[in-house]
Write an enzyme that holds these catalytic residues in place. Structure first.
Site, PDB file in Angstrom:
ATOM      1  N   PHE A 152      27.660  35.322  39.183  1.00  0.00           N
ATOM      2  CA  PHE A 152      27.403  36.740  39.485  1.00  0.00           C
ATOM      3  C   PHE A 152      26.818  36.831  40.898  1.00  0.00           C
ATOM      4  O   PHE A 152      25.753  37.400  41.119  1.00  0.00           O
ATOM      5  CB  PHE A 152      26.451  37.342  38.445  1.00  0.00           C
ATOM      6  CG  PHE A 152      26.980  37.291  37.050  1.00  0.00           C
ATOM      7  CD1 PHE A 152      27.807  38.295  36.567  1.00  0.00           C
ATOM      8  CD2 PHE A 152      26.684  36.221  36.218  1.00  0.00           C
ATOM      9  CE1 PHE A 152      28.320  38.242  35.272  1.00  0.00           C
ATOM     10  CE2 PHE A 152      27.183  36.151  34.925  1.00  0.00           C
ATOM     11  CZ  PHE A 152      28.007  37.168  34.453  1.00  0.00           C
ATOM     12  N   GLY A 257      36.650  46.410  47.732  1.00  0.00           N
ATOM     13  CA  GLY A 257      37.612  45.391  48.139  1.00  0.00           C
ATOM     14  C   GLY A 257      37.020  44.029  47.843  1.00  0.00           C
ATOM     15  O   GLY A 257      36.226  43.872  46.924  1.00  0.00           O
ATOM     16  N   CYS A 260      36.695  39.781  44.470  1.00  0.00           N
ATOM     17  CA  CYS A 260      36.305  39.847  43.048  1.00  0.00           C
ATOM     18  C   CYS A 260      36.773  41.109  42.335  1.00  0.00           C
ATOM     19  O   CYS A 260      37.563  41.035  41.393  1.00  0.00           O
ATOM     20  CB  CYS A 260      34.793  39.715  42.918  1.00  0.00           C
ATOM     21  SG  CYS A 260      34.167  38.085  43.383  1.00  0.00           S
ATOM     22  N   ARG A 327      39.327  39.491  52.579  1.00  0.00           N
ATOM     23  CA  ARG A 327      40.202  39.628  51.428  1.00  0.00           C
ATOM     24  C   ARG A 327      40.116  41.028  50.820  1.00  0.00           C
ATOM     25  O   ARG A 327      39.043  41.519  50.524  1.00  0.00           O
ATOM     26  CB  ARG A 327      39.860  38.569  50.369  1.00  0.00           C
ATOM     27  CG  ARG A 327      40.272  37.168  50.776  1.00  0.00           C
ATOM     28  CD  ARG A 327      39.808  36.128  49.771  1.00  0.00           C
ATOM     29  NE  ARG A 327      38.360  35.939  49.807  1.00  0.00           N
ATOM     30  CZ  ARG A 327      37.717  35.050  49.058  1.00  0.00           C
ATOM     31  NH1 ARG A 327      38.392  34.285  48.207  1.00  0.00           N
ATOM     32  NH2 ARG A 327      36.411  34.932  49.158  1.00  0.00           N
TER      33      ARG A 327
END
Length: 424
Positions: A152, A257, A260, A327
Site C-alpha cells: 500500500f 493515473g 496502480c 505511466r
C-alpha cells in the site's frame, strides 16, 4: 531473516531498502543485468525521496545486496518475496507472465522449507493458483507456505509508508508462517490483518478501487459546482470534515493515473466479469476519469476556439508530484490531445524531460512560458505553487492560466492580470 526479493522495480527496491534497514539480510534480484549493474554502482533507476541514501547506507552496512543470478539466489534464500510487474493486457486483465516464471524457478529449486510472499498486485485467486502450481510441480506442502502480502505504497511517500504503515495485511492458508511474518516489518502501532490468500488480494483491489471512486466523485461534483458557479474547494472542505468521508483524495483535477489505480481498476473489473458480476460503479468511475481531459480542453477552447498553431505550455508531466513516473499520466495524455489539435506544446517538469515527438521540453520553468498563448498546470508540484507570477506575465504572450489540478490561489493569479480558469 534472510530475504530474497525478486524484482528491482519500484516496489521491490523500496521494500528491499526498508527491510534491510530493519535489520534483515536482503538480496534484491532482477534478470535485467543493466539495472543490477547500475544499482551496484550506486545509481538508483527510479526517483523516490530518500531512497538513494537508504540504499547506499544499507549496502555499506552489508545488509543489502544485488544480483542478476535469479535462480541461484532463489535457491539459497529461505524467504522469497515476489515483487515483479503485473502489467495490463489489452483486455484489462493482469499479465502474470513474470509471476509464473518466478514460481517455476521456485518449484525447480526448492528442497528445504521456504516462505513465498507475493508482494506484486495480482488478481483474486492468484496465490491459490501458486499453491496449487507448486504441488503440481511435485513440491511437498511441508516445504513451503504461500503468503499474500499486498503493498500500500504511495509514490513519493513509499518509505514513509513502509516505516509508518496504517495496516499490514497477510493472507495465508495455515498459521505456520505467522510467527516469522510478524518479524518482517517495523510495525509501530499498525494493526495486523490476517485473512485468506484471496482475501488479502481483494483488500488491495478494494482499497484502490475506493480511492479511484473518491477521485471520480470529486471530479463529478466539481462539474456540478462549475455549472452552478460554486467554489468546489468549499464543498471538499465541507464534506471532508465528516469523519465518515475524510479529506484525502477529494481534490478535483485531471483525474487519476500512474501504475496502480487504472491498472487495478481494470484488473478488478476483469476478475468480476469472469464470475458474472456486474461492475456498474467501477465502470462509472472509469468513465468520469476518461472524460476529464476533454472537459479541461473544452474550458480552454472557450477562450481559444482555434488551437491550431497556438503555443501552449504545460507545467508538470508526471502523473503526480514527487515522482518521475509517467505511466498513465493524465498530463501526457493531455499533451497528446493538444498535439492532435495542432498546438505547439512546450513542457516543463522539475523531475522529467518528456521525450515525445513534437514537444519542446525545457529545463527552466520560466523559459518554458516565453511567448505562450496559455499555461496549463497539469501536475501539482510544490514549485508551481510558489511561482513568481510577475515573471510569468512578463514572458507570456497570452493571459490564460488553466489550472487543471485546482491547486493555485486563483485570486493571486488574477491579481497579475491573468484569466484564471479551472473546473469547479
Amino acid at each position: 531473516m534472510r530475504i530474497c526479493i525478486v524484482g528491482a522495480g519500484y516496489v521491490g527496491l523500496t521494500t528491499a531498502a526498508a527491510l534491510a534497514d530493519f535489520g534483515h539480510e536482503v538480496l534484491c534480484v532482477d534478470m535485467e543485468e543493466s539495472k543490477i549493474n547500475c544499482l551496484r554502482q550506486g545509481k538508483v533507476p527510479i526517483y523516490e525521496p530518500g531512497l538513494d541514501e537508504l540504499i547506499t547506507k544499507n549496502v555499506k552496512n552489508n545488509k543489502l545486496f544485488f544480483s542478476s543470478l535469479v535462480e541461484e539466489s532463489i535457491k539459497e534464500y529461505p524467504v522469497i518475496l515476489i515483487a515483479v510487474g503485473t502489467p495490463s493486457k489489452d483486455d484489462g486483465s493482469s499479465n502474470l507472465m513474470f509471476v509464473h516464471r518466478v514460481i517455476d524457478v521456485i518449484a525447480s529449486t526448492t528442497n528445504v522449507y521456504k516462505i513465498i510472499i507475493t508482494k506484486s498486485t495480482v488478481p483474486p485467486g492468484t496465490n491459490e493458483w501458486i499453491h496449487k502450481r507448486l504441488i503440481e510441480k511435485g513440491i511437498d506442502e511441508d516445504l513451503f507456505d504461500v503468503v499474500s502480502n499486498p503493498e500500500f505504497l504511495r509514490e513519493g511517500f513509499a518509505l514513509r509508508d513502509l516505516y509508518h504503515p496504517n495496516k499490514i495485511v497477510f493472507g495465508t492458508k495455515t498459521s505456520r508462517p505467522i510467527k516469522n511474518l510478524k518479524k518482517l516489518y517495523y510495525r509501530g502501532k499498525a494493526p495486523y490483518i490476517f485473512t485468506s490468500l484471496t482475501g488479502a488480494e481483494l483488500i488491495k483491489y478494494a482499497s484502490n478501487a475506493f480511492l479511484a471512486t473518491k477521485i471520480s466523485f470529486a471530479n463529478e461534483m466539481a462539474r456540478i459546482c462549475d455549472a452552478y458557479e460554486v467554489d468546489y474547494d468549499d464543498i471538499a472542505k465541507g464534506i471532508g470534515t465528516d469523519p465518515r468521508i475524510g479529506r484525502y483524495f477529494l481534490n478535483s483535477g485531471l483525474g487519476f493515473g500512474g501504475s496502480c489505480l487504472p491498472k487495478d481498476l481494470s484488473s478488478l473489473k476483469h476478475s468480476a466479469v469472469k464470475k458474472n458480476v456486474e461492475t456498474k460503479l467501477l465502470d462509472a468511475v472509469r468513465e468520469v476519469n476518461d472524460t476529464q481531459i476533454d472537459l479541461y480542453l473544452n474550458k480552454l477552447t472557450t477562450e481559444l476556439p482555434d488551437l491550431t498553431g497556438k503555443r501552449i505550455t504545460i507545467w508538470g508531466v508526471t502523473f503526480k508530484p514527487d515522482t518521475d513516473d509517467l505511466r498513465s499520466s493524465p498530463a501526457v495524455m493531455m499533451i497528446k490531445k493538444l498535439l492532435e489539435k495542432g498546438c505547439q506544446v512546450h513542457a516543463y517538469d522539475p523531475m522529467v524531460q518528456l521525450e515525445l515527438s513534437g514537444v519542446y521540453s525545457h529545463t527552466n520553468q520560466y523559459e518554458s512560458v516565453k511567448n505562450s498563448d496559455a499555461l496549463i498546470i497539469s501536475t501539482e508540484w510544490q514549485q508551481f505553487l510558489e511561482t513568481d507570477w510577475a515573471e510569468v506575465k512578463s514572458r507570456m504572450k497570452g493571459t490564460i492560466v488553466l489550472d487543471a489540478r485546482n491547486c493555485l490561489d486563483g485570486k493571486l493569479v488574477r491579481k497579475f492580470g491573468f484569466l484564471y480558469l479551472r473546473i469547479g
